[in-house]
Design a protein around this motif. Structure first.
Motif, PDB file in Angstrom:
ATOM      1  N   LEU A 290     -12.483  -4.982  -5.897  1.00 31.80           N
ATOM      2  CA  LEU A 290     -12.270  -4.338  -4.809  1.00 31.80           C
ATOM      3  C   LEU A 290     -12.139  -5.160  -3.385  1.00 31.80           C
ATOM      4  CD1 LEU A 290     -14.882  -1.321  -5.269  1.00 31.80           C
ATOM      5  CD2 LEU A 290     -12.878  -0.897  -5.666  1.00 31.80           C
ATOM      6  N   ARG A 291     -12.931  -5.994  -3.407  1.00 33.24           N
ATOM      7  CA  ARG A 291     -12.795  -6.972  -3.035  1.00 33.24           C
ATOM      8  C   ARG A 291     -11.820  -7.745  -2.124  1.00 33.24           C
ATOM      9  NH1 ARG A 291     -13.204 -11.683  -1.803  1.00 33.24           N
ATOM     10  NH2 ARG A 291     -13.452 -12.604  -3.528  1.00 33.24           N
ATOM     11  N   LEU A 292     -11.804  -8.257  -3.560  1.00 31.65           N
ATOM     12  CA  LEU A 292     -10.058  -9.036  -3.241  1.00 31.65           C
ATOM     13  C   LEU A 292      -8.699  -8.697  -2.889  1.00 31.65           C
ATOM     14  CD1 LEU A 292      -9.155 -12.001  -4.589  1.00 31.65           C
ATOM     15  CD2 LEU A 292      -8.193 -10.517  -6.487  1.00 31.65           C
ATOM     16  N   TYR A 293      -8.829  -6.837  -3.141  1.00 31.66           N
ATOM     17  CA  TYR A 293      -7.853  -6.325  -3.016  1.00 31.66           C
ATOM     18  C   TYR A 293      -7.800  -5.414  -1.795  1.00 31.66           C
ATOM     19  CZ  TYR A 293      -5.315  -8.660  -6.276  1.00 31.66           C
ATOM     20  OH  TYR A 293      -5.120  -9.349  -7.488  1.00 31.66           O
ATOM     21  N   ASP A 294      -8.907  -5.386  -1.100  1.00 33.01           N
ATOM     22  CA  ASP A 294      -9.408  -4.598  -0.051  1.00 33.01           C
ATOM     23  C   ASP A 294      -8.942  -3.510  -0.149  1.00 33.01           C
ATOM     24  OD1 ASP A 294     -10.658  -4.286   2.387  1.00 33.01           O
ATOM     25  OD2 ASP A 294      -8.662  -3.784   3.213  1.00 33.01           O
ATOM     26  N   VAL A 295     -10.005  -2.773  -1.463  1.00 33.05           N
ATOM     27  CA  VAL A 295      -9.274  -1.571  -1.914  1.00 33.05           C
ATOM     28  C   VAL A 295     -10.652  -0.860  -2.390  1.00 33.05           C
ATOM     29  CG1 VAL A 295      -9.117   0.137  -3.887  1.00 33.05           C
ATOM     30  CG2 VAL A 295      -7.856  -2.313  -3.734  1.00 33.05           C
ATOM     31  N   ARG A 296     -10.928   0.198  -1.091  1.00 30.76           N
ATOM     32  CA  ARG A 296     -12.003   1.172  -1.555  1.00 30.76           C
ATOM     33  C   ARG A 296     -12.108   2.554  -2.913  1.00 30.76           C
ATOM     34  NH1 ARG A 296     -11.771   4.939   3.267  1.00 30.76           N
ATOM     35  NH2 ARG A 296      -9.825   5.231   2.300  1.00 30.76           N
ATOM     36  N   GLU A 297     -13.131   2.359  -3.503  1.00 30.76           N
ATOM     37  CA  GLU A 297     -13.389   3.096  -5.133  1.00 30.76           C
ATOM     38  C   GLU A 297     -13.130   4.107  -4.569  1.00 30.76           C
ATOM     39  OE1 GLU A 297     -16.710   3.029  -8.215  1.00 30.76           O
ATOM     40  OE2 GLU A 297     -17.077   2.287  -6.724  1.00 30.76           O
ATOM     41  N   GLU A 298     -13.102   5.185  -3.613  1.00 35.18           N
ATOM     42  CA  GLU A 298     -12.369   6.161  -4.109  1.00 35.18           C
ATOM     43  C   GLU A 298     -11.102   6.630  -4.179  1.00 35.18           C
ATOM     44  OE1 GLU A 298     -14.348   5.287  -0.005  1.00 35.18           O
ATOM     45  OE2 GLU A 298     -15.146   5.734  -1.598  1.00 35.18           O
TER      46      GLU A 298
ATOM     47  N   ARG B 261       0.960  -1.127   0.006  1.00 33.13           N
ATOM     48  CA  ARG B 261       0.146   0.548  -0.060  1.00 33.13           C
ATOM     49  C   ARG B 261       0.852   1.333   0.175  1.00 33.13           C
ATOM     50  NH1 ARG B 261      -5.508  -0.726   1.098  1.00 33.13           N
ATOM     51  NH2 ARG B 261      -5.759  -2.659   1.454  1.00 33.13           N
ATOM     52  N   THR B 262       1.780   1.363   0.322  1.00 31.55           N
ATOM     53  CA  THR B 262       2.842   2.345   0.487  1.00 31.55           C
ATOM     54  C   THR B 262       3.756   2.752  -0.889  1.00 31.55           C
ATOM     55  OG1 THR B 262       4.804   0.581   1.568  1.00 31.55           O
ATOM     56  CG2 THR B 262       2.681   2.075   2.695  1.00 31.55           C
ATOM     57  N   GLY B 263       3.503   1.433  -1.848  1.00 36.68           N
ATOM     58  CA  GLY B 263       4.763   1.393  -2.543  1.00 36.68           C
ATOM     59  C   GLY B 263       4.107   1.510  -4.395  1.00 36.68           C
ATOM     60  N   LYS B 264       2.104   1.390  -3.892  1.00 36.46           N
ATOM     61  CA  LYS B 264       1.550   1.585  -5.224  1.00 36.46           C
ATOM     62  C   LYS B 264       0.334   1.396  -5.186  1.00 36.46           C
ATOM     63  CE  LYS B 264       3.877  -2.960  -6.286  1.00 36.46           C
ATOM     64  NZ  LYS B 264       3.678  -4.882  -7.052  1.00 36.46           N
ATOM     65  N   THR B 265      -0.191   2.211  -5.950  1.00 37.85           N
ATOM     66  CA  THR B 265      -1.505   3.157  -6.632  1.00 37.85           C
ATOM     67  C   THR B 265      -2.191   2.040  -7.095  1.00 37.85           C
ATOM     68  OG1 THR B 265      -0.756   4.467  -6.252  1.00 37.85           O
ATOM     69  CG2 THR B 265      -2.597   4.967  -6.690  1.00 37.85           C
ATOM     70  N   PRO B 266      -3.560   1.555  -6.776  1.00 40.85           N
ATOM     71  CA  PRO B 266      -4.378   0.972  -7.424  1.00 40.85           C
ATOM     72  C   PRO B 266      -5.330   1.953  -8.616  1.00 40.85           C
ATOM     73  CG  PRO B 266      -5.861   1.713  -5.374  1.00 40.85           C
ATOM     74  CD  PRO B 266      -4.148   2.155  -5.106  1.00 40.85           C
ATOM     75  N   VAL B 267      -4.575   1.303  -9.923  1.00 41.11           N
ATOM     76  CA  VAL B 267      -5.381   2.141 -10.873  1.00 41.11           C
ATOM     77  C   VAL B 267      -6.339   1.401 -12.440  1.00 41.11           C
ATOM     78  CG1 VAL B 267      -4.153   3.027 -12.769  1.00 41.11           C
ATOM     79  CG2 VAL B 267      -3.205   3.314 -11.113  1.00 41.11           C
ATOM     80  N   ILE B 268      -7.319   1.867 -12.210  1.00 44.39           N
ATOM     81  CA  ILE B 268      -7.912   1.158 -13.463  1.00 44.39           C
ATOM     82  C   ILE B 268      -7.820   2.127 -14.725  1.00 44.39           C
ATOM     83  CG2 ILE B 268     -10.412   1.122 -14.249  1.00 44.39           C
ATOM     84  CD1 ILE B 268     -11.284   0.547 -12.090  1.00 44.39           C
ATOM     85  N   ARG B 269      -7.132   1.162 -15.761  1.00 47.63           N
ATOM     86  CA  ARG B 269      -6.337   2.145 -17.657  1.00 47.63           C
ATOM     87  C   ARG B 269      -7.947   1.551 -18.828  1.00 47.63           C
ATOM     88  NH1 ARG B 269      -0.640  -0.230 -18.658  1.00 47.63           N
ATOM     89  NH2 ARG B 269      -1.111   1.491 -20.448  1.00 47.63           N
TER      90      ARG B 269
END
Length: 72
Positions: A58-66, A14-22
């Motif tokens: 979102l569920r698999l990687y425990d990421v919030r949409e925002e 979480r500190t070194g990577k950002t979730p992205v949708i291309r």
């Protein structure tokens, strides 16, 4: 006796990577993954074809949409 299956979650840095949708401007294809903050390299994880696929990511990687950044 039915046992509920434990949902597996995949962790990421979480500190070194950002979730992205291309998303492709031409075809509209969407790919979810993570961008390395230091190198800028994108690692694709799954193709997003529907809202259900996005919810699964979102569920698999425990990421919030925002938290997700969108790129074209």
């Amino acid at each position: 006796m039915f046992w509920k299956r434990k949902e597996k979650k995949v962790s990421y840095d979480r500190t070194g990577k950002t979730p992205v949708i291309r998303a492709s401007i031409c075809t509209g294809e969407k790919v979810a993954g993570f961008r390395d903050n230091t190198t800028g390299r994108f690692e694709d994880q799954m193709v997003i074809r529907s809202d259900a696929d996005l919810r699964e990511f979102l569920r698999l990687y425990d990421v919030r949409e925002e938290e997700i950044r969108r790129e074209w």
